[in-house]
Design a protein around this motif. Structure first.
Motif, PDB file in Angstrom:
ATOM      1  N   ASP A 299       0.853  -1.176   0.000  1.00 51.34           N
ATOM      2  CA  ASP A 299       0.000   0.000   0.000  1.00 51.34           C
ATOM      3  C   ASP A 299       0.893   1.231   0.000  1.00 51.34           C
ATOM      4  O   ASP A 299       2.078   1.162   0.311  1.00 51.34           O
ATOM      5  N   CYS A 300       0.314   2.368  -0.361  1.00 53.24           N
ATOM      6  CA  CYS A 300       1.119   3.574  -0.567  1.00 53.24           C
ATOM      7  C   CYS A 300       1.812   4.027   0.712  1.00 53.24           C
ATOM      8  O   CYS A 300       2.904   4.574   0.661  1.00 53.24           O
ATOM      9  N   LEU A 301       1.212   3.813   1.881  1.00 58.94           N
ATOM     10  CA  LEU A 301       1.830   4.270   3.118  1.00 58.94           C
ATOM     11  C   LEU A 301       3.082   3.477   3.467  1.00 58.94           C
ATOM     12  O   LEU A 301       3.951   3.964   4.177  1.00 58.94           O
ATOM     13  N   HIS A 302       3.191   2.244   2.979  1.00 60.85           N
ATOM     14  CA  HIS A 302       4.394   1.466   3.244  1.00 60.85           C
ATOM     15  C   HIS A 302       5.408   1.578   2.110  1.00 60.85           C
ATOM     16  O   HIS A 302       6.589   1.363   2.318  1.00 60.85           O
ATOM     17  N   CYS A 303       4.956   1.929   0.929  1.00 64.73           N
ATOM     18  CA  CYS A 303       5.874   2.090  -0.196  1.00 64.73           C
ATOM     19  C   CYS A 303       6.518   3.480  -0.204  1.00 64.73           C
ATOM     20  O   CYS A 303       7.619   3.649  -0.692  1.00 64.73           O
ATOM     21  N   MET A 304       5.821   4.451   0.309  1.00 64.05           N
ATOM     22  CA  MET A 304       6.338   5.820   0.369  1.00 64.05           C
ATOM     23  C   MET A 304       6.624   6.181   1.823  1.00 64.05           C
ATOM     24  O   MET A 304       6.197   5.504   2.743  1.00 64.05           O
ATOM     25  N   ASP A 305       7.293   7.275   1.997  1.00 60.38           N
ATOM     26  CA  ASP A 305       7.517   7.799   3.333  1.00 60.38           C
ATOM     27  C   ASP A 305       6.168   8.210   3.918  1.00 60.38           C
ATOM     28  O   ASP A 305       5.358   8.869   3.259  1.00 60.38           O
ATOM     29  N   LEU A 306       5.899   7.818   5.160  1.00 62.25           N
ATOM     30  CA  LEU A 306       4.603   8.115   5.778  1.00 62.25           C
ATOM     31  C   LEU A 306       4.305   9.608   5.794  1.00 62.25           C
ATOM     32  O   LEU A 306       3.192  10.031   5.516  1.00 62.25           O
ATOM     33  N   GLY A 307       5.268  10.439   6.101  1.00 58.91           N
ATOM     34  CA  GLY A 307       5.034  11.883   6.151  1.00 58.91           C
ATOM     35  C   GLY A 307       4.677  12.460   4.798  1.00 58.91           C
ATOM     36  O   GLY A 307       3.781  13.302   4.687  1.00 58.91           O
ATOM     37  N   VAL A 308       5.369  12.025   3.748  1.00 57.23           N
ATOM     38  CA  VAL A 308       5.100  12.531   2.399  1.00 57.23           C
ATOM     39  C   VAL A 308       3.688  12.151   1.963  1.00 57.23           C
ATOM     40  O   VAL A 308       2.935  12.975   1.453  1.00 57.23           O
ATOM     41  N   THR A 309       3.310  10.911   2.181  1.00 59.99           N
ATOM     42  CA  THR A 309       1.977  10.446   1.793  1.00 59.99           C
ATOM     43  C   THR A 309       0.896  11.214   2.534  1.00 59.99           C
ATOM     44  O   THR A 309      -0.111  11.623   1.939  1.00 59.99           O
ATOM     45  N   GLN A 310       1.086  11.439   3.811  1.00 57.12           N
ATOM     46  CA  GLN A 310       0.094  12.177   4.591  1.00 57.12           C
ATOM     47  C   GLN A 310      -0.047  13.599   4.091  1.00 57.12           C
ATOM     48  O   GLN A 310      -1.163  14.119   4.003  1.00 57.12           O
TER      49      GLN A 310
ATOM     50  N   ASP B 260     -14.150  -4.079  -1.688  1.00 53.55           N
ATOM     51  CA  ASP B 260     -13.484  -5.382  -1.683  1.00 53.55           C
ATOM     52  C   ASP B 260     -12.036  -5.287  -2.136  1.00 53.55           C
ATOM     53  O   ASP B 260     -11.201  -6.067  -1.719  1.00 53.55           O
ATOM     54  N   GLY B 261     -11.727  -4.303  -2.981  1.00 52.97           N
ATOM     55  CA  GLY B 261     -10.363  -4.184  -3.500  1.00 52.97           C
ATOM     56  C   GLY B 261      -9.492  -3.215  -2.734  1.00 52.97           C
ATOM     57  O   GLY B 261      -8.364  -2.951  -3.142  1.00 52.97           O
ATOM     58  N   ILE B 262      -9.975  -2.669  -1.625  1.00 54.20           N
ATOM     59  CA  ILE B 262      -9.212  -1.676  -0.869  1.00 54.20           C
ATOM     60  C   ILE B 262      -8.664  -2.323   0.400  1.00 54.20           C
ATOM     61  O   ILE B 262      -9.421  -2.763   1.259  1.00 54.20           O
ATOM     62  N   ALA B 263      -7.340  -2.343   0.511  1.00 55.20           N
ATOM     63  CA  ALA B 263      -6.717  -2.977   1.669  1.00 55.20           C
ATOM     64  C   ALA B 263      -6.674  -2.052   2.880  1.00 55.20           C
ATOM     65  O   ALA B 263      -6.887  -2.476   4.000  1.00 55.20           O
ATOM     66  N   SER B 264      -6.388  -0.777   2.666  1.00 53.82           N
ATOM     67  CA  SER B 264      -6.274   0.184   3.767  1.00 53.82           C
ATOM     68  C   SER B 264      -7.352   1.244   3.609  1.00 53.82           C
ATOM     69  O   SER B 264      -7.440   1.887   2.569  1.00 53.82           O
ATOM     70  N   LYS B 265      -8.158   1.425   4.654  1.00 51.67           N
ATOM     71  CA  LYS B 265      -9.251   2.397   4.601  1.00 51.67           C
ATOM     72  C   LYS B 265      -9.129   3.392   5.744  1.00 51.67           C
ATOM     73  O   LYS B 265      -8.663   3.051   6.829  1.00 51.67           O
TER      74      LYS B 265
END
Length: 76
Positions: free
Chosen positions: A6-17, A59-64
């Protein structure tokens, strides 16, 4: 075993937020997208749209997002 990226683990958490916060803030400024008389009402309108998206595509969303308020997007 299944591994889900998921994007939060692939990118830096601060940047994604920051990116998501800016995206949500811009969306809430568009009254046709997020109607409401004040910032809290527009945030509630955006949260309603997000929940509708989850309902349709859930169904296709892992992180909500579990909860949503204006202060989560833009602090005073």
């Amino acid at each position: 075993m299944m591994i889900c990226r998921d994007c939060l683990h692939c990118m830096d958490l601060g940047v994604t937020q920051v990116v998501l916060g800016n995206l949500f803030y811009c969306a809430m400024k568009m009254t046709e997208l997020c109607p409401g008389g004040n910032k809290e009402a527009r945030a509630a309108s955006l949260w309603k749209r997000i929940r509708e998206y989850y309902r349709v595509h859930g169904d296709g969303i892992a992180s909500k997002i579990q909860d949503f308020t204006y202060l989560m997007v833009k602090q005073e």
